[in-house]
Enzyme design. Structure first.
Site, PDB file in Angstrom:
ATOM      1  N   HIS A  40       8.033  15.108  -4.636  1.00 22.01           N
ATOM      2  CA  HIS A  40       7.151  13.689  -3.972  1.00 22.01           C
ATOM      3  C   HIS A  40       5.097  14.615  -4.190  1.00 22.01           C
ATOM      4  CE1 HIS A  40       4.997  11.968  -1.183  1.00 22.01           C
ATOM      5  NE2 HIS A  40       4.604  12.969  -0.186  1.00 22.01           N
ATOM      6  N   HIS A  66      -0.268  18.193  -0.491  1.00 19.76           N
ATOM      7  CA  HIS A  66      -0.742  17.489   0.916  1.00 19.76           C
ATOM      8  C   HIS A  66      -0.215  17.596   2.115  1.00 19.76           C
ATOM      9  CE1 HIS A  66       1.830  14.405  -1.372  1.00 19.76           C
ATOM     10  NE2 HIS A  66       2.157  14.649   0.407  1.00 19.76           N
ATOM     11  N   ASP A  67       1.593  18.626   1.721  1.00 16.91           N
ATOM     12  CA  ASP A  67       2.375  18.661   3.021  1.00 16.91           C
ATOM     13  C   ASP A  67       2.813  20.352   3.437  1.00 16.91           C
ATOM     14  OD1 ASP A  67       3.109  15.684   3.854  1.00 16.91           O
ATOM     15  OD2 ASP A  67       4.652  15.727   2.416  1.00 16.91           O
ATOM     16  N   GLU A  70       1.672  21.207   6.491  1.00 20.11           N
ATOM     17  CA  GLU A  70       2.223  20.274   7.808  1.00 20.11           C
ATOM     18  C   GLU A  70       3.784  20.831   7.250  1.00 20.11           C
ATOM     19  OE1 GLU A  70       3.854  15.311   7.777  1.00 20.11           O
ATOM     20  OE2 GLU A  70       1.115  16.404   7.541  1.00 20.11           O
ATOM     21  N   ASP A  71       4.314  21.113   6.649  1.00 16.77           N
ATOM     22  CA  ASP A  71       5.931  21.196   5.689  1.00 16.77           C
ATOM     23  C   ASP A  71       6.812  22.548   5.373  1.00 16.77           C
ATOM     24  OD1 ASP A  71       6.580  19.095   6.246  1.00 16.77           O
ATOM     25  OD2 ASP A  71       6.153  17.586   4.622  1.00 16.77           O
ATOM     26  N   ASP A 127      -0.536   8.846  -1.517  1.00 21.08           N
ATOM     27  CA  ASP A 127       0.983   9.533  -0.757  1.00 21.08           C
ATOM     28  C   ASP A 127       1.866   8.146  -0.124  1.00 21.08           C
ATOM     29  OD1 ASP A 127       2.834  11.291   0.638  1.00 21.08           O
ATOM     30  OD2 ASP A 127       1.139  10.630   2.348  1.00 21.08           O
TER      31      ASP A 127
END
Length: 188
Positions: A40, A66-67, A70-71, A127
């Protein structure tokens, strides 16, 4: 801003990809094939580079990262230490606050989209484009057709606040929205 045109920048981009791959090592997408999650962020960076013509190193690095906050267990300070304040800032602008309920996070994405930097808007557009293409290909195992359609409608609201950033990506998104029968909203 740095452009990925020399060896040092390409090395920095590869280092960033390596960092993201390590951070997302054990994660999988929710599709039936359990696609490695790292596909991704790499795909988001690819859309920016190949389709949108973005050569800015910091934007491409932010796309790869970018994630991560967050993840994964990544912190904004870690991103800044490894990749600089500009990358940290872009990543921070596109990172959801996971302490909030899901619907609140989704509402905030719509609300904040018009107010983020151009660099963050580029990452957010790519995204959304990646995710919508992925949803067209195959839905997550637990998603009903209604949930997929709801995601498209919500994504259109986020994209409305990003308009005027990159015509190529916006045109690609509009095509997908049209195929799914989703009303395209004007810029906020």
């Amino acid at each position: 801003m740095a452009n990925c045109e020399d060896g040092d920048d390409l090395q920095a981009l590869v280092e960033c990809m390596h960092f993201a791959a390590i951070k997302h090592t054990d994660q999988r997408r929710k599709d039936p094939m359990k696609t490695p999650y790292i596909n991704h962020p790499i795909g988001v960076a690819r859309i920016l580079s190949k389709e949108a013509g973005i050569k800015n190193l910091h934007i491409l690095q932010a796309a790869l990262l970018h994630d991560t906050v967050e993840d994964t267990d990544t912190s904004f300070d870690e991103i800044e230490k490894q990749f600089g304040a500009e990358v940290r800032h872009i990543v921070a602008e596109v990172t959801d606050d996971k302490s909030l309920p899901k619907m609140e996070r989704k509402r905030k994405q719509i609300e904040h989209a018009p107010h983020i930097s151009r660099e963050a808007k580029l990452v957010k557009l790519a995204d959304k484009l990646y995710n919508l293409r992925d949803l067209k290909r195959v839905a997550p195992e637990s998603w009903t057709p209604e949930r997929v359609q709801d995601y498209f409608h919500w994504a259109a609201k986020v994209v409305a606040g990003l308009r005027g950033t990159n015509k190529t990506m916006e045109d690609s998104l509009d095509k997908i929205f049209k195929e799914k029968g989703v009303l395209v909203e004007a810029e906020n």
